[in-house]
Scaffold this active site. Sequence first.
Site, PDB file in Angstrom:
ATOM      1  CB  CYS A 181      -0.932  -0.002   1.201  1.00 44.05           C
ATOM      2  SG  CYS A 181      -2.131  -1.349   1.118  1.00 44.05           S
TER       3      CYS A 181
HETATM    4  N1  LIG Z   1      -2.919  -5.721   1.884  1.00 45.49           N
HETATM    5  C1  LIG Z   1      -3.410  -4.689   2.539  1.00 45.49           C
HETATM    6  O1  LIG Z   1      -3.067  -4.441   3.673  1.00 45.49           O
HETATM    7  C2  LIG Z   1      -4.423  -3.765   1.889  1.00 45.49           C
HETATM    8  C3  LIG Z   1      -5.141  -2.891   2.707  1.00 45.49           C
HETATM    9  C4  LIG Z   1      -6.084  -2.062   2.144  1.00 45.49           C
HETATM   10  C5  LIG Z   1      -6.268  -2.069   0.767  1.00 45.49           C
HETATM   11  N2  LIG Z   1      -5.536  -2.900  -0.027  1.00 45.49           N
HETATM   12  C6  LIG Z   1      -5.804  -2.885  -1.462  1.00 45.49           C
HETATM   13  O2  LIG Z   1      -6.622  -4.005  -1.793  1.00 45.49           O
HETATM   14  C7  LIG Z   1      -6.281  -4.516  -3.069  1.00 45.49           C
HETATM   15  C8  LIG Z   1      -5.897  -5.980  -2.966  1.00 45.49           C
HETATM   16  O3  LIG Z   1      -4.735  -6.093  -2.162  1.00 45.49           O
HETATM   17  P1  LIG Z   1      -4.280  -7.456  -1.489  1.00 45.49           P
HETATM   18  O4  LIG Z   1      -3.203  -7.100  -0.533  1.00 45.49           O
HETATM   19  O5  LIG Z   1      -5.459  -8.241  -1.029  1.00 45.49           O
HETATM   20  O6  LIG Z   1      -3.634  -8.211  -2.763  1.00 45.49           O
HETATM   21  P2  LIG Z   1      -3.160  -9.739  -2.811  1.00 45.49           P
HETATM   22  O7  LIG Z   1      -2.079  -9.784  -3.824  1.00 45.49           O
HETATM   23  O8  LIG Z   1      -2.918 -10.264  -1.439  1.00 45.49           O
HETATM   24  O9  LIG Z   1      -4.421 -10.514  -3.385  1.00 45.49           O
HETATM   25  C9  LIG Z   1      -4.972 -10.255  -4.626  1.00 45.49           C
HETATM   26  C10 LIG Z   1      -5.546 -11.558  -5.191  1.00 45.49           C
HETATM   27  O10 LIG Z   1      -6.180 -11.223  -6.426  1.00 45.49           O
HETATM   28  C11 LIG Z   1      -5.912 -12.279  -7.366  1.00 45.49           C
HETATM   29  N3  LIG Z   1      -6.111 -11.711  -8.694  1.00 45.49           N
HETATM   30  C12 LIG Z   1      -5.317 -10.859  -9.378  1.00 45.49           C
HETATM   31  N4  LIG Z   1      -5.893 -10.510 -10.539  1.00 45.49           N
HETATM   32  C13 LIG Z   1      -7.071 -11.172 -10.590  1.00 45.49           C
HETATM   33  C14 LIG Z   1      -8.133 -11.226 -11.529  1.00 45.49           C
HETATM   34  N5  LIG Z   1      -8.092 -10.483 -12.639  1.00 45.49           N
HETATM   35  N6  LIG Z   1      -9.170 -12.025 -11.271  1.00 45.49           N
HETATM   36  C15 LIG Z   1      -9.234 -12.745 -10.150  1.00 45.49           C
HETATM   37  N7  LIG Z   1      -8.273 -12.728  -9.206  1.00 45.49           N
HETATM   38  C16 LIG Z   1      -7.216 -11.941  -9.431  1.00 45.49           C
HETATM   39  C17 LIG Z   1      -4.500 -12.702  -7.046  1.00 45.49           C
HETATM   40  O11 LIG Z   1      -4.242 -14.011  -7.509  1.00 45.49           O
HETATM   41  C18 LIG Z   1      -4.487 -12.610  -5.511  1.00 45.49           C
HETATM   42  O12 LIG Z   1      -4.876 -13.820  -4.913  1.00 45.49           O
HETATM   43  C19 LIG Z   1      -5.167  -3.604  -3.602  1.00 45.49           C
HETATM   44  O13 LIG Z   1      -5.745  -2.573  -4.341  1.00 45.49           O
HETATM   45  C20 LIG Z   1      -4.572  -3.030  -2.323  1.00 45.49           C
HETATM   46  O14 LIG Z   1      -3.957  -1.782  -2.547  1.00 45.49           O
HETATM   47  C21 LIG Z   1      -4.638  -3.777   0.514  1.00 45.49           C
END
Ligand SMILES: NC(=O)c1ccc[n+]([C@@H]2O[C@H](COP(=O)([O-])OP(=O)(O)OC[C@H]3O[C@@H](n4cnc5c(N)ncnc54)[C@H](O)[C@@H]3O)[C@@H](O)[C@H]2O)c1
Length: 420
Positions: free
Chosen positions: A257
């Site tokens: 992030c």
């Molecule tokens: N990790 C955090 O602490 C956090 C906190 C708040 C917001 N976010 C935001 O949330 C979003 C997701 O982050 P995350 O940390 O969960 O990511 P992550 O990488 O842990 O998980 C994302 C998942 O999406 C899957 N994926 C990717 N493209 C895809 C598609 N087209 N169709 C289906 N699945 C798909 C991946 O295989 C993965 O399992 C980002 O925008 C991030 O900035 C993350």
Amino acid sequence: MTIGIIGLGYVGLPLAVAFAEAGHDVIGLDSNATRVETLRSGESHVEDITDARLQAALDRFEATTMARRLALADAILICVPTPLTPNREPDLGPLLSAANATAGVLQRGQVVIVESTTYPGTTRERVLPILEETGLTAGRDFHLAFSPERVDPGRTDHTLRTTPKIVGGLTEECTAAAVAVYADVCDELVTVSNPDTAEMSKLLENIFRSVNIALVNELGIVAERLGIDIYEVIEAASTKPYGFMRFDPGPGMGGHCLPVDPFYLSWKAREHDITTEFIELAGKVNQAMPYVSVEKIERALNDLSLPVRGSKILLLGVSYKPGVGDIRESPALKILARLRELGGEVSYHDPYVPELPRDGLASVELEPAIAASDLAVIITAHPGINHGGIAETVPTVDLRGVTRKVHATPATKVASGKES
Ligand SMILES: NC(=O)c1ccc[n+]([C@@H]2O[C@H](COP(=O)([O-])OP(=O)(O)OC[C@H]3O[C@@H](n4cnc5c(N)ncnc54)[C@H](O)[C@@H]3O)[C@@H](O)[C@H]2O)c1
């Protein structure tokens, strides 16, 4: 309800389990087949969700790689990554692919909510047109909203349920429909006028942290040069009951992030001829911190009359923050690479990161590694490790200020003796 979730990572998996626990059916779509298989077998890759919790949710939660399963969903929540391209521009590839998958199953009455962090305008300018290509109209045939995820992996005092959730729909009806989706898993919902406001509110939160971390990192460098303990300064300043919020210096910013999201806004601002100075400056200061940390390590070795080349250096904690195994953008990786370039014999211990395959390293046993090392470096202070004890055993560079109480006296509060 049946809730569809696209992306079962740090954000999507806890949401999926929360909805299942609240009694809803959940269909989780992920493009990573291995991840889907692992989840189906009851194995969680997210620290906040234990295997037992996942397994208990599995009779209501179906993980799948088949987008068509989402046709059954009343609501579809998009939780895919929003990274930067190598040129540090927003990479909306996964988000647009998820929007296309949603368009493929879109039906009247469905609620589509984007949760991925992104620049203001994404939901309206990029997601909406893809969904409306189906011939259905947002606000009339289906609902569309943005609701940023605020989860802080590893945190237990504020949860999905207790952290207020911001919702901004394309229309008032869209907002109301999205609020109804979250009602069973969040205690408090905060509505804003539109998706753009919700998108920017998330960026404000992250930019606020990034700028303040950069500020305290810079002050930490100044304090060290002046021979002042920055942590004592911070503890003293933190006694002010208003107008001050504590941030601690460290070896640099990591995770998916803070090093990424602020640049989504910089990019959007450039489209309007605006340069976001604070974001750029904070990025510059924070990105320099791993190299500042390497200089500290070099100085510590110098004090031991040792060069980096050939010295045995043990890194403690390589994930980007305590209590999690996420190594994305972790400053430890840069420190490790730089020390190796300088000829250091680097090993690491991290109970949350068993291997660093790209570096050809595996976490070593703590006790023998301490005995064999010239220097230990605390990069991320994981719980359950006696860092103070380590600092008393082996020369230690503490980049997190967790061992200073071993050597220094913290700021002390003394009553004035007068009641006012
Ligand atoms: N990790 C955090 O602490 C956090 C906190 C708040 C917001 N976010 C935001 O949330 C979003 C997701 O982050 P995350 O940390 O969960 O990511 P992550 O990488 O842990 O998980 C994302 C998942 O999406 C899957 N994926 C990717 N493209 C895809 C598609 N087209 N169709 C289906 N699945 C798909 C991946 O295989 C993965 O399992 C980002 O925008 C991030 O900035 C993350």
